[in-house]
Design an enzyme around this catalytic site. Sequence first.
Site, PDB file in Angstrom:
ATOM      1  CE  LYS A 112      -2.681  11.373   1.825  1.00 55.85           C
ATOM      2  NZ  LYS A 112      -2.792  10.209   2.663  1.00 55.85           N
ATOM      3  CE  LYS A 194      -1.705   7.538  -3.969  1.00 55.00           C
ATOM      4  NZ  LYS A 194      -1.830   6.385  -3.103  1.00 55.00           N
ATOM      5  CE  LYS A 197      -5.441   1.960   1.951  1.00 48.48           C
ATOM      6  NZ  LYS A 197      -4.956   3.005   2.800  1.00 48.48           N
TER       7      LYS A 197
HETATM    8  P1  ATP Z   1      -5.085   6.896   1.289  1.00 50.52           P
HETATM    9  O1  ATP Z   1      -6.058   7.187   0.175  1.00 50.52           O
HETATM   10  O2  ATP Z   1      -5.770   6.609   2.605  1.00 50.52           O
HETATM   11  O3  ATP Z   1      -3.972   7.889   1.408  1.00 50.52           O
HETATM   12  P2  ATP Z   1      -3.690   4.935  -0.308  1.00 50.52           P
HETATM   13  O4  ATP Z   1      -4.654   4.233  -1.211  1.00 50.52           O
HETATM   14  O5  ATP Z   1      -2.805   5.947  -0.916  1.00 50.52           O
HETATM   15  O6  ATP Z   1      -4.443   5.485   0.951  1.00 50.52           O
HETATM   16  P3  ATP Z   1      -1.731   3.741   1.501  1.00 50.52           P
HETATM   17  O7  ATP Z   1      -2.234   3.070   2.734  1.00 50.52           O
HETATM   18  O8  ATP Z   1      -1.190   5.109   1.630  1.00 50.52           O
HETATM   19  O9  ATP Z   1      -2.871   3.771   0.386  1.00 50.52           O
HETATM   20  O10 ATP Z   1      -0.663   2.822   0.782  1.00 50.52           O
HETATM   21  C1  ATP Z   1      -0.457   1.441   1.012  1.00 50.52           C
HETATM   22  C2  ATP Z   1       0.518   0.905  -0.006  1.00 50.52           C
HETATM   23  O11 ATP Z   1      -0.095   0.881  -1.304  1.00 50.52           O
HETATM   24  C3  ATP Z   1       1.795   1.744  -0.176  1.00 50.52           C
HETATM   25  O12 ATP Z   1       2.886   0.880  -0.378  1.00 50.52           O
HETATM   26  C4  ATP Z   1       1.545   2.559  -1.417  1.00 50.52           C
HETATM   27  O13 ATP Z   1       2.728   2.923  -2.091  1.00 50.52           O
HETATM   28  C5  ATP Z   1       0.717   1.590  -2.244  1.00 50.52           C
HETATM   29  N1  ATP Z   1      -0.196   2.288  -3.154  1.00 50.52           N
HETATM   30  C6  ATP Z   1      -1.139   3.204  -2.797  1.00 50.52           C
HETATM   31  N2  ATP Z   1      -1.827   3.605  -3.863  1.00 50.52           N
HETATM   32  C7  ATP Z   1      -1.296   2.946  -4.930  1.00 50.52           C
HETATM   33  C8  ATP Z   1      -1.581   2.938  -6.322  1.00 50.52           C
HETATM   34  N3  ATP Z   1      -2.537   3.695  -6.822  1.00 50.52           N
HETATM   35  N4  ATP Z   1      -0.839   2.160  -7.135  1.00 50.52           N
HETATM   36  C9  ATP Z   1       0.134   1.380  -6.623  1.00 50.52           C
HETATM   37  N5  ATP Z   1       0.451   1.329  -5.322  1.00 50.52           N
HETATM   38  C10 ATP Z   1      -0.252   2.093  -4.475  1.00 50.52           C
END
Ligand code: ATP
Length: 327
Positions: A112, A194, A197
């Site tokens: 990040k 990965k 969101k």
């Molecule tokens: P951001 O892009 O805002 O950082 P994010 O998509 O990484 O968000 P988080 O809110 O950080 O999502 O994560 C919520 C949950 O979803 C956590 O348990 C995280 O481990 C899981 N998670 C996030 N991205 C993935 C992915 N690509 N595959 C599987 N699990 C995920």
Amino acid sequence: MKKRIYSGTQPTGIITIGNYLGAIKNWLLLQKDNDCIFSIVDLHALTIKQNPEEFKDKSLSFLAQYIACGLSPEKSILYVQSHVLEHTALCWLLNCMTYIGECNRMTQFKDKSKKHEDNINMGLMDYPVLMAADILLYKTDLVPIGIDQKQHLELARNLAERFNARYGDTFTVPDGFIPTVGAKIKSLQNPESKMSKSDSNENASVGILDTPDMILKKFKRAVTDSENKVCYDENRPGISNLINIYCGFTGCSREDVEKQFSDGGYGKFKLAVADAVISVLEPIQKEYAKIMNDKKYLLNVIKEGDEKARNIASKTLREVYDKMGIV
Ligand code: ATP
Ligand code: LTN
């Protein structure tokens, strides 16, 4: 014996199919027989710049997404992190026993920091300590998360052990609960990284509120290789990611998928993946639209959830103050 379960997501963008397969699907499973607490971690989201006008509505939308996915305010505690001040209080106390080196070597902090070079703030580095406070406040046994959060959970475990050794047995040392399929769903545009969101490329991720047309289009455009053979192989991340998504949404095994699609190319398989995802998401979207129309209900769920969470958190914090000699 019922276990205490705790997890959360940041209210940024829309919940993706990565979040769904990596975390929320397991929340639904664990909700059946355990004592679950699911939070909307808005304080964590503020480690990245957020637009206040948009951010204001995010928590309610996330709560509606949680409920539409099947999380139940009757069975579980659903609440907003910032409404329970004990989180930041415990975070400070844990900060005083966390070494800087433990935080600045975290993979997520490094990633990040690279992505937001103009805003490498203290909160970004402290993020895992706040997450440890979230988990430890509720004496959590199990934390259902995707694999990207494993390193942060490890810190929570270390801090629990460190505190218990220094001040006497207080915190439960939590275990992670990480799915075998779907622990790390990859971006549809760059299957080396990965799905996230907050990705600025909207074709990279599928949100649970995307229309069937959008979902179909995104899967059709998903990056794959030129072999055109539906076969799981770590060296072919694009097709392997699509197989994982298909398995996560249908319950099929990788072998089943390879057999079932052995005579078709990627085109036919991409349509099948889109179909599988759409059929799970359609009822969620209907439910979401219904709940979002009832703001009074949503506000009431948050109020009740906040109170229940605060009740537990305040007891733990009092115990911690006591042990540390805070009068
Ligand atoms: P951001 O892009 O805002 O950082 P994010 O998509 O990484 O968000 P988080 O809110 O950080 O999502 O994560 C919520 C949950 O979803 C956590 O348990 C995280 O481990 C899981 N998670 C996030 N991205 C993935 C992915 N690509 N595959 C599987 N699990 C995920
Ligand atoms: N850091 C997590 C969100 C999160 C969390 C938690 C998950 C904040 N506090 C406590 C489990 C338990 C993430 O998914 N990015």
